[in-house]
Write an enzyme that holds these catalytic residues in place. Sequence first.
Site, PDB file in Angstrom:
ATOM      1  N   GLY A  36       0.783  -1.057   0.217  1.00 20.25           N
ATOM      2  CA  GLY A  36       0.075   0.207   0.181  1.00 20.25           C
ATOM      3  C   GLY A  36       0.923   1.322   0.022  1.00 20.25           C
ATOM      4  N   ASP A 125       4.514  -6.014  13.782  1.00 22.34           N
ATOM      5  CA  ASP A 125       4.538  -6.512  12.601  1.00 22.34           C
ATOM      6  C   ASP A 125       4.586  -8.078  12.439  1.00 22.34           C
ATOM      7  OD1 ASP A 125       5.034  -6.703   9.867  1.00 22.34           O
ATOM      8  OD2 ASP A 125       6.333  -4.953   9.727  1.00 22.34           O
ATOM      9  N   ILE A 126       3.469  -8.518  11.874  1.00 18.09           N
ATOM     10  CA  ILE A 126       3.468 -10.053  11.618  1.00 18.09           C
ATOM     11  C   ILE A 126       3.970 -10.292   9.888  1.00 18.09           C
ATOM     12  CG2 ILE A 126       1.635 -11.747  11.542  1.00 18.09           C
ATOM     13  CD1 ILE A 126       2.142 -10.256  14.203  1.00 18.09           C
ATOM     14  N   LYS A 137      15.478 -17.361   4.786  1.00 17.50           N
ATOM     15  CA  LYS A 137      15.741 -19.111   4.955  1.00 17.50           C
ATOM     16  C   LYS A 137      16.167 -19.354   3.260  1.00 17.50           C
ATOM     17  CE  LYS A 137      13.213 -23.203   5.017  1.00 17.50           C
ATOM     18  NZ  LYS A 137      12.422 -24.139   6.091  1.00 17.50           N
ATOM     19  N   ARG A 224      35.737   4.746  25.652  1.00 15.34           N
ATOM     20  CA  ARG A 224      37.207   4.594  24.835  1.00 15.34           C
ATOM     21  C   ARG A 224      37.855   3.469  25.411  1.00 15.34           C
ATOM     22  NH1 ARG A 224      41.661   8.388  25.687  1.00 15.34           N
ATOM     23  NH2 ARG A 224      41.028   9.138  27.745  1.00 15.34           N
ATOM     24  N   HIS A 285      35.688   4.942  43.645  1.00 13.91           N
ATOM     25  CA  HIS A 285      36.017   3.869  43.461  1.00 13.91           C
ATOM     26  C   HIS A 285      34.601   2.929  43.761  1.00 13.91           C
ATOM     27  CE1 HIS A 285      40.049   3.455  41.756  1.00 13.91           C
ATOM     28  NE2 HIS A 285      40.412   4.521  42.626  1.00 13.91           N
TER      29      HIS A 285
HETATM   30  O1  93A Z   1       0.234  -5.776   9.486  1.00 12.88           O
HETATM   31  S1  93A Z   1       1.116  -6.827   8.855  1.00 12.88           S
HETATM   32  O2  93A Z   1       1.720  -7.415   9.907  1.00 12.88           O
HETATM   33  N1  93A Z   1       0.509  -7.609   7.894  1.00 12.88           N
HETATM   34  C1  93A Z   1       1.206  -7.893   6.744  1.00 12.88           C
HETATM   35  O3  93A Z   1       0.647  -8.810   6.019  1.00 12.88           O
HETATM   36  C2  93A Z   1       2.101  -7.197   6.342  1.00 12.88           C
HETATM   37  N2  93A Z   1       2.916  -7.215   5.019  1.00 12.88           N
HETATM   38  C3  93A Z   1       3.770  -6.301   5.297  1.00 12.88           C
HETATM   39  N3  93A Z   1       2.274  -5.613   8.349  1.00 12.88           N
HETATM   40  C4  93A Z   1       2.853  -6.035   6.945  1.00 12.88           C
HETATM   41  N4  93A Z   1       3.950  -5.601   6.283  1.00 12.88           N
HETATM   42  C5  93A Z   1       4.578  -4.260   6.856  1.00 12.88           C
HETATM   43  O4  93A Z   1       3.984  -3.135   6.197  1.00 12.88           O
HETATM   44  C6  93A Z   1       6.061  -4.296   6.277  1.00 12.88           C
HETATM   45  O5  93A Z   1       6.912  -4.902   7.176  1.00 12.88           O
HETATM   46  C7  93A Z   1       6.246  -2.817   6.332  1.00 12.88           C
HETATM   47  O6  93A Z   1       6.754  -2.558   7.762  1.00 12.88           O
HETATM   48  C8  93A Z   1       4.866  -2.080   6.074  1.00 12.88           C
HETATM   49  C9  93A Z   1       4.884  -1.412   4.838  1.00 12.88           C
HETATM   50  O7  93A Z   1       3.487  -1.156   4.587  1.00 12.88           O
HETATM   51  P1  93A Z   1       3.159   0.138   3.502  1.00 12.88           P
HETATM   52  O8  93A Z   1       4.010  -0.302   2.378  1.00 12.88           O
HETATM   53  O9  93A Z   1       1.765  -0.045   3.434  1.00 12.88           O
HETATM   54  O10 93A Z   1       3.743   1.388   4.093  1.00 12.88           O
END
Ligand code: 93A
Length: 530
Positions: A36, A125-126, A137, A224, A285
């Site tokens: 988005g 964030d998921i 991976k 330092r 100290h």
């Molecule tokens: O809400 S989320 O966990 N669900 C998702 O499916 C998802 N996919 C990407 N968040 C998700 N993201 C996160 O959206 C990315 O890690 C990034 O931080 C962010 C980017 O969103 P935009 O492009 O809308 O600004």
Amino acid sequence: AVTPIRRALISVSDKTGLIELGKRLAAANVELLSTGGSAKALREAGIPVKDVSDVTGFPEIMDGRVKTLHPKVHGGLLGRRGTDDAVMAELGIAPIDLLVLNLYPFESTVAKPDCTLEQAIENIDIGGPAMLRSAAKNWNDVGVLTAPDQYDEALAEIEQHGGLSRATRFKLAVSAFNRVSNYDGAISDYLSGLQLNDAQDAIAGHDAFPAQLNSRFVKTLDLRYGENPHQQAAFYRDLQPAPGTLATFEPLQGKELSFNNIADADAAWECVRSFTKPACVIVKHANPCGVAVSLDGIGRAYDLAFQTDPTSAFGGIIAFNRELDGATARTMVERQFIEVVLAPAYSDEALKAFAKKGNVRVLRIPVPAESASVAAAYDLRRVGSGLLVQTADRGMVTAADLKTVTRRAPTQEEIDDLIFAWKVAKYVKSNAIVYARNRQTIGVGAGQMSRVYSARIAGIKAADENLEVRGSVMASDAFFPFRDGIDAAAAAGIRAVIQPGGSMRDAEVIAAADEHDMAMVFTGMRHFRH
Ligand code: 93A
């Protein structure tokens, strides 16, 4: 082996460098997919980009909670080139060769003092970590970037070779897993902290200790060197420092802080903030070498603290629990060499006085409004390959907790001195003996292996500075195992004693105090400090 990059997925919260990245990838003939907000920003800059929702055939839903969690995305990231080609072709999964992603800003969100639980939760964030894990991976075929400071080097490699080398892909995968690990650690720490705060009173219970400890720290200073010049060091603070603790300091002037400065500053600060009336603590100290409380203000408190042991105070760390005024600051810089000054605030005059001695490190520690809850803090100590963990020593006795065990009860004046000496003893390395009179330390004996020696040292210090022990009180951080410590104190002129009690020979120790007409109180609480 360079794997060519034909398609990239861009999903970034931190949009720093996004446009330049998009332009350079597009110029390198890389097809761009994006989520988005990232897609919108790229499109507005005139960079051709495809929406992830068009690829998945599924809209972003639930305010973005579900946008990339789809087999077309994860299949594209995880598909093994060569092995999984057939299934990818059959299901129309196009390979994604590069993932550029940075996560919802969880850490900076919860670092804000007014962050609500709801805001914190929404910033977990998921989809982002899921994609980072998929790409990392599959590092053999996919490159992954997690932060704007990685873009430039990767872009240069892509522009030169059409893709990323095996070594680069591996390095980036490791970095992505580190990022995910730290991110999850931050979430776990934050939520665990909330749980502990709710159960402040139950903290002494073992519930406070999870089976696995994931304490997260953020680096605030490269030092330092360490305790000694051949050791390297840095200072990290808790991800969420408790308000009013040393880690929240603001440096106002001075040379860079050293490892030992910070350790000593913590002792000085913790000790001085245990007093409610105007107080000054001087540390050398890691031990207080002079402490005083004065109703006449911190200027007088400083004079008295300095008097205890001017020799040790030289090059000391000096802490106050009130705004530091100009007159006191001027006296300080004229009178002595100072390493660090700590106070909750400074007058302009005070800052002017310190400015004349540019090396003096002046730290301000904002103190929270009273009764602001202090986050549960662990006290951590490394031993070999292990970690000793305990709840911080927050124990503090008041006059009401004291149990008089001698025939003579302490006078009010003695009680005030006993509590004062007890607070100081808590911050003196064991075995700790503190002599005090009129809320001024008269002698401090620290860090000896036997209590009698600490007592002797406190007496020697007092004598060396011509401070009268007669009429003073004595605090001992742990019980007296024998009567000899009491006899020696009485001979020096000590009139009242505060100690935890609890020795097998308490009766003998109490009898000794009675013989000398001393008053003795038990706290029932010990304050070892090692
Ligand atoms: O809400 S989320 O966990 N669900 C998702 O499916 C998802 N996919 C990407 N968040 C998700 N993201 C996160 O959206 C990315 O890690 C990034 O931080 C962010 C980017 O969103 P935009 O492009 O809308 O600004």
